[in-house]
Design a protein around this motif. Structure first.
Motif, PDB file in Angstrom:
ATOM      1  N   ALA A 391      13.301 -25.622 -12.916  1.00 25.10           N
ATOM      2  CA  ALA A 391      12.699 -26.706 -12.134  1.00 25.10           C
ATOM      3  C   ALA A 391      12.411 -26.250 -10.707  1.00 25.10           C
ATOM      4  CB  ALA A 391      13.629 -27.910 -12.123  1.00 25.10           C
ATOM      5  N   LEU A 392      13.367 -25.562 -10.097  1.00 24.37           N
ATOM      6  CA  LEU A 392      13.166 -25.061  -8.727  1.00 24.37           C
ATOM      7  C   LEU A 392      12.015 -24.064  -8.674  1.00 24.37           C
ATOM      8  CD1 LEU A 392      16.902 -24.558  -7.702  1.00 24.37           C
ATOM      9  CD2 LEU A 392      15.392 -26.393  -6.969  1.00 24.37           C
ATOM     10  N   LEU A 393      11.954 -23.183  -9.668  1.00 21.68           N
ATOM     11  CA  LEU A 393      10.880 -22.184  -9.706  1.00 21.68           C
ATOM     12  C   LEU A 393       9.524 -22.851  -9.888  1.00 21.68           C
ATOM     13  CD1 LEU A 393       9.870 -19.246  -9.927  1.00 21.68           C
ATOM     14  CD2 LEU A 393      10.370 -19.369 -12.390  1.00 21.68           C
ATOM     15  N   ILE A 394       9.435 -23.783 -10.832  1.00 20.07           N
ATOM     16  CA  ILE A 394       8.155 -24.425 -11.136  1.00 20.07           C
ATOM     17  C   ILE A 394       7.603 -25.164  -9.932  1.00 20.07           C
ATOM     18  CG2 ILE A 394       7.091 -26.260 -12.520  1.00 20.07           C
ATOM     19  CD1 ILE A 394       9.225 -25.413 -14.720  1.00 20.07           C
ATOM     20  N   VAL A 395       8.432 -25.999  -9.314  1.00 16.01           N
ATOM     21  CA  VAL A 395       7.949 -26.800  -8.182  1.00 16.01           C
ATOM     22  C   VAL A 395       7.684 -25.916  -6.969  1.00 16.01           C
ATOM     23  CG1 VAL A 395       8.401 -28.806  -6.721  1.00 16.01           C
ATOM     24  CG2 VAL A 395       9.250 -28.769  -9.068  1.00 16.01           C
ATOM     25  N   SER A 396       8.479 -24.863  -6.794  1.00 18.36           N
ATOM     26  CA  SER A 396       8.285 -23.968  -5.640  1.00 18.36           C
ATOM     27  C   SER A 396       6.960 -23.227  -5.721  1.00 18.36           C
ATOM     28  CB  SER A 396       9.443 -22.961  -5.562  1.00 18.36           C
ATOM     29  OG  SER A 396      10.656 -23.603  -5.277  1.00 18.36           O
ATOM     30  N   VAL A 397       6.663 -22.644  -6.878  1.00 23.04           N
ATOM     31  CA  VAL A 397       5.408 -21.878  -6.994  1.00 23.04           C
ATOM     32  C   VAL A 397       4.205 -22.816  -6.972  1.00 23.04           C
ATOM     33  CG1 VAL A 397       6.483 -19.930  -8.175  1.00 23.04           C
ATOM     34  CG2 VAL A 397       5.565 -21.819  -9.528  1.00 23.04           C
ATOM     35  N   ASN A 398       4.386 -24.028  -7.501  1.00 21.20           N
ATOM     36  CA  ASN A 398       3.306 -25.004  -7.439  1.00 21.20           C
ATOM     37  C   ASN A 398       3.038 -25.414  -5.996  1.00 21.20           C
ATOM     38  OD1 ASN A 398       2.400 -28.063  -7.434  1.00 21.20           O
ATOM     39  ND2 ASN A 398       1.777 -27.222  -9.399  1.00 21.20           N
ATOM     40  N   THR A 399       4.102 -25.680  -5.255  1.00 19.94           N
ATOM     41  CA  THR A 399       3.958 -26.030  -3.842  1.00 19.94           C
ATOM     42  C   THR A 399       3.383 -24.867  -3.049  1.00 19.94           C
ATOM     43  OG1 THR A 399       5.853 -27.529  -4.021  1.00 19.94           O
ATOM     44  CG2 THR A 399       5.198 -26.869  -1.801  1.00 19.94           C
ATOM     45  N   GLY A 400       3.829 -23.643  -3.368  1.00 21.38           N
ATOM     46  CA  GLY A 400       3.325 -22.458  -2.664  1.00 21.38           C
ATOM     47  C   GLY A 400       1.827 -22.298  -2.797  1.00 21.38           C
ATOM     48  N   ALA A 401       1.281 -22.641  -3.980  1.00 25.28           N
ATOM     49  CA  ALA A 401      -0.168 -22.531  -4.184  1.00 25.28           C
ATOM     50  C   ALA A 401      -0.925 -23.470  -3.247  1.00 25.28           C
ATOM     51  CB  ALA A 401      -0.510 -22.836  -5.640  1.00 25.28           C
ATOM     52  N   TYR A 402      -0.433 -24.690  -3.107  1.00 24.27           N
ATOM     53  CA  TYR A 402      -1.088 -25.641  -2.204  1.00 24.27           C
ATOM     54  C   TYR A 402      -0.864 -25.263  -0.740  1.00 24.27           C
ATOM     55  CZ  TYR A 402      -2.054 -28.857  -6.067  1.00 24.27           C
ATOM     56  OH  TYR A 402      -2.543 -29.426  -7.214  1.00 24.27           O
ATOM     57  N   MET A 403       0.373 -24.848  -0.428  1.00 22.04           N
ATOM     58  CA  MET A 403       0.690 -24.548   0.965  1.00 22.04           C
ATOM     59  C   MET A 403      -0.050 -23.327   1.470  1.00 22.04           C
ATOM     60  SD  MET A 403       2.524 -26.910   2.191  1.00 22.04           S
ATOM     61  CE  MET A 403       2.698 -26.038   3.743  1.00 22.04           C
ATOM     62  N   SER A 404      -0.363 -22.380   0.604  1.00 20.57           N
ATOM     63  CA  SER A 404      -1.073 -21.178   1.052  1.00 20.57           C
ATOM     64  C   SER A 404      -2.444 -21.534   1.620  1.00 20.57           C
ATOM     65  CB  SER A 404      -1.227 -20.194  -0.112  1.00 20.57           C
ATOM     66  OG  SER A 404      -2.009 -20.758  -1.151  1.00 20.57           O
ATOM     67  N   GLU A 405      -3.126 -22.473   0.993  1.00 28.95           N
ATOM     68  CA  GLU A 405      -4.431 -22.903   1.504  1.00 28.95           C
ATOM     69  C   GLU A 405      -4.274 -23.752   2.755  1.00 28.95           C
ATOM     70  OE1 GLU A 405      -7.725 -22.018  -0.139  1.00 28.95           O
ATOM     71  OE2 GLU A 405      -6.078 -20.584  -0.293  1.00 28.95           O
ATOM     72  N   ILE A 406      -3.211 -24.556   2.797  1.00 30.28           N
ATOM     73  CA  ILE A 406      -2.947 -25.368   3.988  1.00 30.28           C
ATOM     74  C   ILE A 406      -2.643 -24.467   5.173  1.00 30.28           C
ATOM     75  CG2 ILE A 406      -1.338 -27.016   5.007  1.00 30.28           C
ATOM     76  CD1 ILE A 406      -1.060 -28.268   2.213  1.00 30.28           C
ATOM     77  N   VAL A 407      -1.818 -23.433   4.954  1.00 23.68           N
ATOM     78  CA  VAL A 407      -1.478 -22.498   6.030  1.00 23.68           C
ATOM     79  C   VAL A 407      -2.721 -21.746   6.493  1.00 23.68           C
ATOM     80  CG1 VAL A 407      -0.216 -20.370   6.555  1.00 23.68           C
ATOM     81  CG2 VAL A 407       0.927 -22.246   5.359  1.00 23.68           C
ATOM     82  N   ARG A 408      -3.525 -21.300   5.537  1.00 28.26           N
ATOM     83  CA  ARG A 408      -4.735 -20.564   5.908  1.00 28.26           C
ATOM     84  C   ARG A 408      -5.660 -21.441   6.763  1.00 28.26           C
ATOM     85  NH1 ARG A 408      -9.628 -18.325   3.217  1.00 28.26           N
ATOM     86  NH2 ARG A 408      -9.435 -19.939   1.637  1.00 28.26           N
ATOM     87  N   GLY A 409      -5.760 -22.707   6.384  1.00 34.31           N
ATOM     88  CA  GLY A 409      -6.562 -23.626   7.188  1.00 34.31           C
ATOM     89  C   GLY A 409      -5.975 -23.837   8.561  1.00 34.31           C
ATOM     90  N   GLY A 410      -4.628 -23.900   8.637  1.00 34.60           N
ATOM     91  CA  GLY A 410      -3.975 -24.061   9.936  1.00 34.60           C
ATOM     92  C   GLY A 410      -4.185 -22.869  10.840  1.00 34.60           C
ATOM     93  N   ILE A 411      -4.196 -21.680  10.256  1.00 35.74           N
ATOM     94  CA  ILE A 411      -4.423 -20.464  11.045  1.00 35.74           C
ATOM     95  C   ILE A 411      -5.846 -20.436  11.590  1.00 35.74           C
ATOM     96  CG2 ILE A 411      -4.629 -17.938  10.890  1.00 35.74           C
ATOM     97  CD1 ILE A 411      -2.284 -18.017   8.909  1.00 35.74           C
ATOM     98  N   PHE A 412      -6.806 -20.734  10.720  1.00 34.87           N
ATOM     99  CA  PHE A 412      -8.205 -20.710  11.154  1.00 34.87           C
ATOM    100  C   PHE A 412      -8.537 -21.848  12.110  1.00 34.87           C
ATOM    101  CE2 PHE A 412      -9.299 -18.401   6.983  1.00 34.87           C
ATOM    102  CZ  PHE A 412      -9.072 -17.163   7.592  1.00 34.87           C
ATOM    103  N   ALA A 413      -7.667 -22.875  12.170  1.00 38.57           N
ATOM    104  CA  ALA A 413      -7.898 -23.978  13.102  1.00 38.57           C
ATOM    105  C   ALA A 413      -7.560 -23.605  14.536  1.00 38.57           C
ATOM    106  CB  ALA A 413      -7.081 -25.203  12.674  1.00 38.57           C
ATOM    107  N   VAL A 414      -6.775 -22.536  14.702  1.00 40.36           N
ATOM    108  CA  VAL A 414      -6.449 -22.065  16.059  1.00 40.36           C
ATOM    109  C   VAL A 414      -7.694 -21.406  16.658  1.00 40.36           C
ATOM    110  CG1 VAL A 414      -4.961 -20.549  17.418  1.00 40.36           C
ATOM    111  CG2 VAL A 414      -4.036 -21.750  15.418  1.00 40.36           C
ATOM    112  N   ASP A 415      -7.967 -21.707  17.884  1.00 40.21           N
ATOM    113  CA  ASP A 415      -9.180 -21.222  18.542  1.00 40.21           C
ATOM    114  C   ASP A 415      -9.250 -19.691  18.529  1.00 40.21           C
ATOM    115  OD1 ASP A 415     -10.670 -20.415  21.336  1.00 40.21           O
ATOM    116  OD2 ASP A 415     -11.497 -22.243  20.429  1.00 40.21           O
TER     117      ASP A 415
END
Length: 531
Positions: A391-415
């Motif tokens: 359960a920990l593995l499944i939810v973690s890797v699933n969350t990681g997939a979404y968070m990777s795009e969120i983080v990438r967007g956050g990085i590119f949002a910096v001037d």
């Protein structure tokens, strides 16, 4: 001081994590055990209770829950005949066959019929029960007085998913066949609310439904006017793995249990099940709906709290782990192309692999991922994964997939000017990310992290498909036993709401702590001048 708080929090979390893993650590079957799978929510065949009354057996992985019912008593006699200890493993209906084939259980004793389709996947023993098919409907329904299938013409009828009950609905002339339901709990709710006119079931379940709910009635068709079935359709047998040598042993044990004894065990199960008409009458006379809520909390409150603890453990751990995964992937995918041809090729390959990972885990339901990872790993690689770890593995890797795009967007949002300024003063890319970009990116994505934590609290419910004992799983077991669906899931929903509100509040507090002050104290200029 703040570091000490963080250290204490992490320590408590690790203790909770270690305790949970230990409680559910070993899923392999010792030689002196007979591990059987069942839903523990299909009374009177099997149900969940909070004491060992009426010879109930502890549920594996949950020291405060017990399984009772006809299946449990029959499984107990089988285990005794094999000179082994009976261990009841709660498994959702759709997961029973995968759990057996992957070696997570030794047998299925769950009111399962030995149909031809199932015989292609697993072996069955001789039947240990035989029943008739009935239809459950409301007393005020126009179909309540039906005596034959013809009398159900035009009725909206359904049955449980992946059972032969659903296939026989086609025998009703002019039937309005409804979508199959996951379990009997869902069907009873649909029937009570008027969404359907009835559902196909077996006589013991029909007796249970009508005993606990005075508004329901069971249609027992006249001889020759009911469903046409093959003998194996109405029989119930023990499911074992293909080629299991214990088939003959179990058959010998079953042959020693007379038909009268089996009937007596079923009658006793119907009488002993926690949900009974007398209980309902007492509830109505002692305060109505509020008293019912109180009774449910007093009876199943401990299970709900344990389920809530498991839900929080999975959600918190997976949000943190998924955020770390997302940060690592997001930073890597934001790296500039390497000037070295070899490194540039490796970078492209890695980016391609990461993109596949992201698309797979964002593009498929978590429930499917849970089934594939938990049962697929056992089938393909003979790795018996702990349910909590899975359960920990499944939810973690699933969350990681979404968070990777969120983080990438956050990085590119910096001037971009800040990248250029950092490079101008001689910072490397790594230093720029650590000291300039990531602190701002993390602050920018903090609301998204909070949203993911709330989503994870709710999405742990899909892990019931691999029988993780979270809040939804415990609520389903309780509702399937007491048949008080509205009251039970209202309580479960309130607990979910408290957890999500608490998570949202904590994240908002963190946002305020990370924000710069919006006001400053002005320092008075000195009035002392030069003389």
């Amino acid at each position: 001081m703040r570091k000490n708080y963080w250290l204490l929090l992490v320590s408590l979390f690790m203790v909770l994590f270690a305790g949970t893993i230990t409680a559910d650590a070993d899923e392999k079957t010792p030689d002196d055990q007979f591990r059987v799978g069942m839903e523990t929510s299909y009374a009177p065949f099997n149900w969940t209770q909070t004491s060992d009354e009426n010879e109930a057996v502890p549920k594996s992985g949950d020291s405060s829950a017990y399984a009772g019912g006809y299946d449990v008593q029959m499984a107990k006699q089988i285990a005794e005949g094999m000179d082994k200890e009976l261990v009841v493993v709660p498994v959702e209906w759709d997961g029973l066959v995968p759990a057996l084939k992957s070696g997570k259980i030794d047998g299925i004793v769950a009111g399962m019929s030995p149909t031809e389709e199932r015989r292609e996947e697993i072996d069955f023993t001789d039947p240990y029960y035989e029943s008739d098919l009935v239809t459950v409907t409301r007393k005020d329904s126009e179909y309540a007085d039906a005596k034959s299938l013809d009398d159900l013409n035009g009725a909206k009828i359904t049955a449980q998913l992946n059972t032969f009950h659903y296939s026989v609905i086609d025998q009703i002339p002019g039937v309005d066949k409804q979508q199959a339901q996951d379990d009997f709990s869902a069907m009873r709710v649909a029937l009570s609310s008027g969404i359907i006119d009835g559902y196909v079931s077996e006589r013991p379940e029909g007796i249970t439904a009508t005993n606990v709910n005075d508004d329901l009635t069971m249609i027992d068709f006249d001889e020759g006017e009911g469903f046409e079935t093959a003998p194996e359709d109405v029989q119930v047998a023990v499911g074992l793995r293909k080629g299991d040598p214990d088939v003959s042993t179990v058959n010998d044990i079953l042959s020693g249990i007379s038909q009268d004894e089996r009937t007596q065990i079923m009658d006793q199960a119907v009488e002993n099940q926690p949900s009974s008409s007398s209980d309902s009458d007492e509830e109505e006379s002692s305060g109505g709906l509020l008293a019912t809520f109180g009774d449910i909390i007093s009876q199943y409150g401990t299970l709900f709290l344990k389920g809530a603890g498991m839900t929080l453990l999975i959600a918190v751990f997976s949000t943190i782990a998924g955020t770390i995964i997302g940060l690592l992937i997001g930073v890597f995918r934001s790296l500039p192309a390497s000037e070295s041809p070899l490194l540039a090729v490796l970078q492209k390959i890695t980016n391609g692999i990461l993109r596949i990972y992201i698309e797979i885990f964002r593009g498929t339901p978590m429930m499917v991922q849970a089934m594939v990872i938990f049962y697929g790993v056992a089938l393909l690689f003979s790795i018996d994964m702990n349910r909590t770890v899975a359960a920990l593995l499944i939810v973690s890797v699933n969350t990681g997939a979404y968070m990777s795009e969120i983080v990438r967007g956050g990085i590119f949002a910096v001037d971009n000017g800040q990248f250029e300024a950092a490079q101008a003063i001689g910072m490397t890319h790594g230093q720029t990310m650590r000291k300039v970009i990531l602190p701002q990116a993390i602050r920018n994505i903090l609301p998204a992290i909070g949203n993911e934590s709330v989503i994870n609290i709710k999405d742990t419910a899909v892990l019931s498909v691999i029988s993780v004992g979270d809040l939804f799983f415990q609520g389903s077991a309780a509702a399937g036993t007491n048949l008080l669906f509205f009251q039970t899931f209202t309580i479960v929903g309130a607990i979910y709401l408290v957890m999500t509100l608490a998570a949202t509040g904590l994240l908002r507090l963190m946002e305020k702590k990370m924000d710069s002050p919006n006001s400053y104290t002005k320092v008075e200029e000195s009035t002392t001048g030069h003389e």
